[in-house]
Motif scaffolding. Structure first.
Motif, PDB file in Angstrom:
ATOM      1  N   PHE A   8       0.811  -1.217   0.000  1.00 36.42           N
ATOM      2  CA  PHE A   8       0.000   0.000   0.000  1.00 36.42           C
ATOM      3  C   PHE A   8       0.849   1.274   0.000  1.00 36.42           C
ATOM      4  CE2 PHE A   8       0.745  -0.589   4.473  1.00 36.42           C
ATOM      5  CZ  PHE A   8       0.735   0.683   5.016  1.00 36.42           C
ATOM      6  N   LEU A   9       2.164   1.094   0.218  1.00 31.90           N
ATOM      7  CA  LEU A   9       3.034   2.257   0.235  1.00 31.90           C
ATOM      8  C   LEU A   9       3.028   3.004  -1.080  1.00 31.90           C
ATOM      9  CD1 LEU A   9       6.311   1.425   2.019  1.00 31.90           C
ATOM     10  CD2 LEU A   9       4.363   2.776   2.745  1.00 31.90           C
ATOM     11  N   CYS A  12       0.545   5.867  -1.744  1.00 34.19           N
ATOM     12  CA  CYS A  12       0.566   7.203  -1.158  1.00 34.19           C
ATOM     13  C   CYS A  12       1.078   8.204  -2.184  1.00 34.19           C
ATOM     14  CB  CYS A  12       1.504   7.239   0.035  1.00 34.19           C
ATOM     15  SG  CYS A  12       1.290   5.864   1.143  1.00 34.19           S
ATOM     16  N   ASP A  13       0.786   9.466  -1.950  1.00 36.16           N
ATOM     17  CA  ASP A  13       1.280  10.437  -2.930  1.00 36.16           C
ATOM     18  C   ASP A  13       2.790  10.601  -2.806  1.00 36.16           C
ATOM     19  OD1 ASP A  13       1.534  11.885  -0.652  1.00 36.16           O
ATOM     20  OD2 ASP A  13       0.222  13.528  -1.246  1.00 36.16           O
ATOM     21  N   LEU A  16       6.555  13.118   0.968  1.00 34.70           N
ATOM     22  CA  LEU A  16       7.659  13.189   1.930  1.00 34.70           C
ATOM     23  C   LEU A  16       8.237  11.816   2.225  1.00 34.70           C
ATOM     24  CD1 LEU A  16       6.006  15.682   4.455  1.00 34.70           C
ATOM     25  CD2 LEU A  16       7.905  16.193   2.938  1.00 34.70           C
ATOM     26  N   SER A  17       7.933  10.825   1.381  1.00 39.20           N
ATOM     27  CA  SER A  17       8.333   9.472   1.741  1.00 39.20           C
ATOM     28  C   SER A  17       9.797   9.189   1.421  1.00 39.20           C
ATOM     29  CB  SER A  17       7.446   8.460   1.030  1.00 39.20           C
ATOM     30  OG  SER A  17       7.926   7.167   1.295  1.00 39.20           O
ATOM     31  N   VAL A  18      10.515   8.717   2.440  1.00 34.82           N
ATOM     32  CA  VAL A  18      11.902   8.299   2.267  1.00 34.82           C
ATOM     33  C   VAL A  18      11.974   7.098   1.320  1.00 34.82           C
ATOM     34  CG1 VAL A  18      13.849   7.301   3.540  1.00 34.82           C
ATOM     35  CG2 VAL A  18      12.517   9.156   4.557  1.00 34.82           C
ATOM     36  N   LEU A  19      10.883   6.345   1.274  1.00 30.88           N
ATOM     37  CA  LEU A  19      10.877   5.102   0.507  1.00 30.88           C
ATOM     38  C   LEU A  19      10.490   5.315  -0.948  1.00 30.88           C
ATOM     39  CD1 LEU A  19       9.151   2.923   3.228  1.00 30.88           C
ATOM     40  CD2 LEU A  19      11.582   3.326   2.841  1.00 30.88           C
ATOM     41  N   ALA A  26      18.885  10.034  -1.998  1.00 25.75           N
ATOM     42  CA  ALA A  26      17.767   9.336  -1.358  1.00 25.75           C
ATOM     43  C   ALA A  26      17.689   7.897  -1.849  1.00 25.75           C
ATOM     44  CB  ALA A  26      16.463  10.065  -1.652  1.00 25.75           C
ATOM     45  N   ILE A  29      20.175   5.727   0.057  1.00 31.05           N
ATOM     46  CA  ILE A  29      19.761   5.474   1.439  1.00 31.05           C
ATOM     47  C   ILE A  29      18.592   4.498   1.473  1.00 31.05           C
ATOM     48  CG2 ILE A  29      18.856   6.547   3.535  1.00 31.05           C
ATOM     49  CD1 ILE A  29      20.414   9.091   2.674  1.00 31.05           C
ATOM     50  N   TRP A 152      15.122  19.595   5.169  1.00 31.39           N
ATOM     51  CA  TRP A 152      14.920  18.194   4.765  1.00 31.39           C
ATOM     52  C   TRP A 152      13.940  18.076   3.607  1.00 31.39           C
ATOM     53  CZ3 TRP A 152      11.635  13.903   7.406  1.00 31.39           C
ATOM     54  CH2 TRP A 152      12.025  12.650   6.931  1.00 31.39           C
ATOM     55  N   PRO A 154      12.765  14.861   1.953  1.00 34.20           N
ATOM     56  CA  PRO A 154      12.958  13.401   2.117  1.00 34.20           C
ATOM     57  C   PRO A 154      13.159  12.654   0.797  1.00 34.20           C
ATOM     58  CG  PRO A 154      11.098  14.164   3.436  1.00 34.20           C
ATOM     59  CD  PRO A 154      11.524  15.317   2.597  1.00 34.20           C
ATOM     60  N   GLY A 157      16.992  13.417  -0.360  1.00 37.79           N
ATOM     61  CA  GLY A 157      18.160  13.011   0.421  1.00 37.79           C
ATOM     62  C   GLY A 157      18.010  13.347   1.884  1.00 37.79           C
ATOM     63  N   GLY A 158      19.105  13.163   2.628  1.00 34.28           N
ATOM     64  CA  GLY A 158      19.084  13.363   4.076  1.00 34.28           C
ATOM     65  C   GLY A 158      18.923  14.812   4.449  1.00 34.28           C
ATOM     66  N   VAL A 183      10.454  19.986   4.616  1.00 38.52           N
ATOM     67  CA  VAL A 183       9.986  20.397   5.939  1.00 38.52           C
ATOM     68  C   VAL A 183      11.166  20.844   6.792  1.00 38.52           C
ATOM     69  CG1 VAL A 183       7.993  18.848   6.006  1.00 38.52           C
ATOM     70  CG2 VAL A 183      10.206  18.042   6.834  1.00 38.52           C
TER      71      VAL A 183
ATOM     72  N   PRO B 376      24.433   7.724   6.768  1.00 38.45           N
ATOM     73  CA  PRO B 376      23.489   8.148   5.715  1.00 38.45           C
ATOM     74  C   PRO B 376      22.030   7.878   6.098  1.00 38.45           C
ATOM     75  CG  PRO B 376      25.206   6.720   4.815  1.00 38.45           C
ATOM     76  CD  PRO B 376      25.346   6.679   6.293  1.00 38.45           C
ATOM     77  N   SER B 379      20.732  10.312   8.549  1.00 32.60           N
ATOM     78  CA  SER B 379      20.423  11.651   8.030  1.00 32.60           C
ATOM     79  C   SER B 379      19.018  11.694   7.437  1.00 32.60           C
ATOM     80  CB  SER B 379      21.456  12.065   6.987  1.00 32.60           C
ATOM     81  OG  SER B 379      21.212  11.386   5.774  1.00 32.60           O
ATOM     82  N   GLN B 380      18.467  10.550   7.058  1.00 32.91           N
ATOM     83  CA  GLN B 380      17.081  10.542   6.592  1.00 32.91           C
ATOM     84  C   GLN B 380      16.088  10.505   7.756  1.00 32.91           C
ATOM     85  OE1 GLN B 380      15.628  11.424   4.069  1.00 32.91           O
ATOM     86  NE2 GLN B 380      16.022  10.320   2.183  1.00 32.91           N
ATOM     87  N   LEU B 447       9.326   6.769   8.250  1.00 37.31           N
ATOM     88  CA  LEU B 447       9.880   6.615   6.901  1.00 37.31           C
ATOM     89  C   LEU B 447       9.022   7.345   5.875  1.00 37.31           C
ATOM     90  CD1 LEU B 447      10.896   2.860   7.079  1.00 37.31           C
ATOM     91  CD2 LEU B 447      12.436   4.797   6.821  1.00 37.31           C
ATOM     92  N   LEU B 448       7.740   7.507   6.170  1.00 42.40           N
ATOM     93  CA  LEU B 448       6.872   8.260   5.253  1.00 42.40           C
ATOM     94  C   LEU B 448       7.047   9.760   5.452  1.00 42.40           C
ATOM     95  CD1 LEU B 448       3.579   6.178   5.173  1.00 42.40           C
ATOM     96  CD2 LEU B 448       5.489   6.177   3.582  1.00 42.40           C
ATOM     97  N   GLY B 449       7.978  10.147   6.316  1.00 39.65           N
ATOM     98  CA  GLY B 449       8.359  11.554   6.384  1.00 39.65           C
ATOM     99  C   GLY B 449       7.772  12.340   7.532  1.00 39.65           C
ATOM    100  N   ALA B 461      -2.172   9.236   4.652  1.00 43.40           N
ATOM    101  CA  ALA B 461      -1.473   7.973   4.933  1.00 43.40           C
ATOM    102  C   ALA B 461      -0.943   7.974   6.373  1.00 43.40           C
ATOM    103  CB  ALA B 461      -0.321   7.781   3.951  1.00 43.40           C
TER     104      ALA B 461
END
Lengths: 210, 794
Positions: A8-9, A12-13, A16-19, A26, A29, A152, A154, A157-158, A183, B376, B379-380, B447-449, B461
């Motif tokens: 379901f990830l 999402c829009d 801001l997702s790191v994934l 990014a 990481i 940041w 996301p 990158g970090g 953000v 690394p 940092s996220q 992780l979703l920020g 979400a």
């Protein structure tokens, strides 16, 4: 690869997702994360199974000498894992830290907004909106006017802190044109939750005047 | 003498008076229980705040709390759980258990325990009052400057935190000294270090860590409070200060703090798992080596909270390696427990259920900790909900579950009653399920920020995940309520437990249950197996009551009987001293600085009154044909050791101050300062002469004169400093000079007091005299060093 675990990830829009990486920093990481995630899942499952096995089957493991448990489990198992992982992460982090880019954008934080300047380009100063060219490295120079904030984006990158009296830098790249959420990630007072900005990566970028 | 008569006579000597007299309690059993009960009240308050947070975050754009209220709530939740619950709870547990495990009748400084308790209660209560009045601290529990400076947080709220926490930490510092001395000196006859119970080993390392871990925080708090109250700009980047200095001082404490909380819990596990496996702990020495390693490593990784502050990657790599390596001593301990279970026959019981809870939750938190040690990745997810989830897995897994195991394991000892099974299972599974429901998904939220400390958000979400977390939070709370109910039912209606109900065979179970005021009718001798009946029958040392509170002092290494330590009886002095100390704290808070000197005088006078109970030097019969000196005659009194440890802790604070000033000179913006004060013979000469005298003749009237000279010179140096509010350089010089002056003043008081005291007490004074002389001498050299550093950096 890991998205299989959380279908379901992808729905999402992903603002801001790191994934949902959109740049090389990014992306690296996120890859590191999925390696660590699956490694940790295996280790956790093994440890809990071992504990339950020893607890619920009282004769289990009696033939294993004490030394094997201590040397095997205490040293031989964790040492190579953490050394390999740390070495990989440091090697990657070092490469990222060494990068620099000719194009510099200044990001100045204050309670509670971000101001951006583009020295050497025709781009006008902006508040709450960062403009950057797509497909190229950009060095963001981050400063603060008052308290500590943190810059940041996301998906690119970090983060890097904006600390009064200090000048910090981070190199980011957006692979594709688009709008990415940003953000402030360090608590900075009552307006902290609203201290967001957007980063727009443009396919066209005005000619720089060196 | 019959056991009954011995019991009556010992109890008459050791018992705590009833009624109002209970306020005069100094006994470790009573004070330890008080620490635990009080910290559980704070835990309930902290838990209530957590529920407010979860209510706020359950839905998008929640209108439940204003951002200002929310900031107070999350700041106080963290502050209470760390400083008012976790540390005091294990202090109380250790206070209760250590003497009984070591075969002593009390800790070395019972009045310090009581004094620490009152300071903790007053300081904690002020924080709660501030919360109820809506004036609680609101900058997050690590109080980063400049947000917590007077520019951005005017008013009293940050002062409440800085002064209140420093006041509470008096109890942590006194507990550290007390545990170190008690573990090293007050044990059963013949208990050498390698035969000491593993829990005492853990607490020895923890106490050492507390002794050097808390001073940087206390020093940082004092510096920040000085900046807020007097304008000395240690952290202000516009005047030569640096906000990063606060982060270094805070995390130099803050990271060891995590291990200070985890290690006592691991000590509980290392005690309980062997009992339920019916096998001694496998790899005792490896475990001791692991905890000592952990203690050292924990001071080398504070920077992993500061990866994103712009520190060069090369420096970060050192801290990253150290952070990842902590996994090794942790693994050694876990596999020693596995080896113990494999070698023995593990059986099912309620405490073991909680050990299982620990195993899943803590290993989970440890693994996400290794992830966070990677620069690394950090940092996220730094400052996101991922970190919030991680720290709760580590602290709840590494502290709460072991402490719940400890509660079920030792409650029969404390109240003489046996756990009833049914509700205990339901309570465990509700807490365990609720906890994972709350925090498992929170990793993904991060992780979703979603960053931490947001009072409002609008991502749908995030809302799903937050709603699940909030429901899990409420389930966890129900679980803790069940647990509380279960424990209350156990204490009130549990069936009588027989002695040593778990078949542990360790020394603490050799006392009657619940334990009498004197713990052991005779001090056990380790050649005999611990046997409650024989001890009650007076087989051991010091079995004949002599009208004073006696326990055995041993050689720290071999455990050979060395001295008889005569302890003070119940007294109101700790309470009054704490009230006067609290008066100082309130005057600082109210900024009525004129009240501080008279109150400080009262505190000094009260402390000096404590020394009246020191017994005259004597050699006494210890039983079994052994005659031993009391502590006044032994030449190795517990207070002599205590002074050494106090100096070690104080030297850590002084080193942190020097490090801080040096750090500013090298890395803060706006250096070098516009000017330096000129060296003056009038200030250097008296300090140099005084320091020389104090080092050569730290006894008698010479010491008084020496400290008088150092005090005069330091005060003159302080007086000559100009512009301390304009730049951090003169501010640092002023801080160092004031530090030297304060230590000389303390030295002066102690030296004057010691003049007419016996030689043994003069020796204790002499230690401080020499130390204060070194501080004075270093403070004189400091301006030159700072100037050199500053010009080298420029």
């Amino acid at each position: 690869m890991g998205l299989l675990g959380f279908p379901f990830l992808a729905g999402c829009d992903g603002q801001l997702s790191v994934l949902d990486p959109a740049g090389p920093a990014a992306q690296g990481i996120a890859t590191l994360w999925w390696w660590m995630f699956w490694g940790a899942a295996v280790i956790l499952a093994a440890m809990v199974t071992l504990f339950l096995w020893l607890w619920l089957r009282p004769d289990a493991g009696r033939s294993v000498p004490a030394r094997w448990w201590l040397v095997g489990g205490g040293l031989a198992f964790p040492l190579p894992v953490v050394i390999a992982l740390t070495a990989a992460a440091l090697w990657w982090g070092d490469a990222a830290a060494r990068r620099s880019a000719p194009l510099r954008i200044e990001a100045e934080a204050r309670m509670w907004e971000w101001r951006f300047r583009y020295p050497g380009t025709a781009m006008a100063d902006s508040i709450g909106q960062l403009h950057l060219p797509a497909g190229r490295d950009v060095e963001i120079v981050v400063t603060s006017r008052d308290v500590i904030h943190s810059f940041w984006i996301p998906r690119l990158g970090g983060k890097i802190d904006a600390i009064p009296g200090h000048v910090n830098r981070i190199v980011l790249r957006a692979d594709e044109p688009g709008v990415y959420g940003g953000v402030c990630s360090e608590y900075c007072g009552l307006g902290h939750a609203g201290m967001t900005f957007s980063a727009t990566a443009h396919a066209d970028w005005p000619q720089e005047t060196p | 003498m019959t056991p009954i008569r011995r019991h009556k006579e010992l109890d008459r000597i050791w018992k705590t008076p009833r009624g109002w007299g209970r306020l005069s309690a100094v006994n470790h059993t009573v004070v330890g229980r008080r620490f635990m009960v009080t910290s559980l009240v704070f835990f309930a308050i902290g838990g209530l705040l957590a529920m407010l947070i979860r209510t706020q975050l359950a839905t998008r754009d929640s209108a439940f709390m204003e951002p200002g209220t929310y900031a107070q709530v999350f700041t106080m939740h963290g502050t209470i759980m760390m400083f008012l619950f976790a540390i005091p709870f294990f202090e109380g547990l250790a206070m209760y258990l250590l003497p009984k495990m070591l075969g002593a009748r009390d800790l070395a400084f019972p009045r310090m325990s009581a004094y620490g308790y009152w300071c903790y209660l007053f300081g904690g209560s002020i924080l709660i009052v501030a919360l109820l009045m809506g004036a609680a601290p609101d900058g997050g529990w690590f109080m980063y400057t400049p947000l917590s400076s007077s520019t951005y947080t005017p008013g009293i709220s940050a002062d409440v935190w800085l002064l209140g926490i420093s006041f509470v930490e008096i109890s942590a510092m006194s507990a550290a000294v007390e545990f170190l001395v008690s573990i090293l000196l007050l044990r059963a006859g013949g208990m050498s270090l390698d035969r000491m119970p593993i829990f005492a080993w853990y607490m020895l390392v923890v106490a050492g860590m507390m002794l050097v871990g808390f001073p940087p925080l206390i020093l940082g708090s004092v510096l920040l409070e000085t900046e807020r109250a007097l304008g000395l700009p240690f952290f202000d980047p516009t005047r030569g200060g640096d906000p990063l200095l606060w982060q270094h001082l805070f995390w130099l404490f803050g990271h060891p703090e995590v291990y200070i909380i985890f290690l006592p819990a691991a000590g509980v596990l290392s005690t309980i798992i062997p009992v339920f496996s019916s096998h001694r702990l496998v790899g005792f020495r490896a475990v001791v080596a692991a905890i000592v390693t952990m203690g050292f490593l924990s001071f080398g990784l504070w920077v992993h909270h500061m990866y994103t502050t712009g520190i060069p990657h090369l420096s970060l790599s050192f801290f990253s390696i150290a952070s990842a390596l902590v996994a090794v001593p942790t693994a050694v301990q876990i596999f020693a427990w596995f080896a113990t279970m494999a070698a023995g026959r593990p059986r099912f019981s309620i405490p073991m259920l909680h050990v299982g809870g620990f195993m899943f939750v803590f290993v989970f938190g440890g693994l996400s900790g290794v992830m966070l040690a990677m620069v690394p990745f950090n940092s996220q997810v730094h400052d996101t909900q991922f970190v919030v989830a991680h720290l709760h897995y580590v602290l709840v897994g590494g502290f709460i579950f072991p402490m719940m195991a400890a509660a079920y394991y030792w409650l029969p000892h404390m109240c003489g009653r046996q756990p009833v099974q049914h509700l205990s299972h339901a309570a465990f599974w509700t807490v365990f399920g609720g906890f994972n429901l709350t925090f498992l998904g929170m990793h993904l939220t991060g992780l979703l920020g979603m960053t931490r400390r947001l009072y409002s958000y609008d991502d749908p979400a995030w809302e799903v995940l937050n709603f699940i977390s909030s429901m899990g939070g409420f389930v966890t709370t129900i679980g803790f309520a069940l647990l509380a109910l279960d424990l209350i039912l156990l204490v009130m209606f549990g069936k009588r437990a027989r002695r040593d109900p778990w078949g542990a065979g360790t020394l603490e179970w050799a006392t009657p249950m619940p334990p009498p005021s004197y713990a052991f009718a005779a001090i056990p001798v380790l050649e005999d197996a611990p046997d409650g009946r024989r001890i009650a029958a007076g087989q051991g040392l010091l079995a004949v009551p002599r009208g004073q509170l006696e326990t055995l002092g041993v050689d720290p290494l071999t455990g050979a009987p060395q001295q008889i330590v005569v302890l003070p009886a119940s007294t109101f002095l700790p309470l009054w001293t704490a009230v006067a100390t609290g008066g100082i704290y309130l005057s600082l808070l109210a900024k009525t600085y004129l009240l501080v000197p008279p109150l400080a005088l009262v505190v000094v006078v009260l402390f000096l009154r404590w020394t009246r109970s020191t017994p005259p030097a004597q050699v006494l019969d210890a039983g079994r044909g052994i005659r031993l000196p009391n502590q006044s005659a032994s030449g190795a009194a517990p207070s002599l050791w205590a002074m050494r440890f106090v100096i070690a802790g104080d030297a850590t604070a002084f080193a942190s101050l020097l490090f801080g000033a040096g750090f500013l000179a090298i890395s803060a913006p706006g250096w070098p300062p516009p000017g330096w004060p000129e060296d003056s013979v009038r200030t250097i000469l008296p300090v140099a002469v005084g320091a020389a005298i104090a080092l050569l003749r730290p006894h008698g009237i010479a010491a008084v004169i020496a400290q008088g000279l150092i005090l005069a010179g330091s005060a003159a140096a302080l007086w000559r400093i100009e512009g301390a509010t304009d730049h951090a350089a003169p501010a640092s010089l002023a801080a160092v000079a004031a530090y030297a002056a304060l230590h000389a003043a303390i030295g002066l008081v102690i030296a004057a007091w010691a003049v007419k005291r016996p030689r043994a007490e003069q020796d204790i004074s002499a230690q401080w005299q020499r130390y204060a002389a070194i501080v004075g001498a270093m403070s004189m050299a400091f301006p030159i060093v700072l100037r050199l550093l500053s010009s080298a950096a420029a």
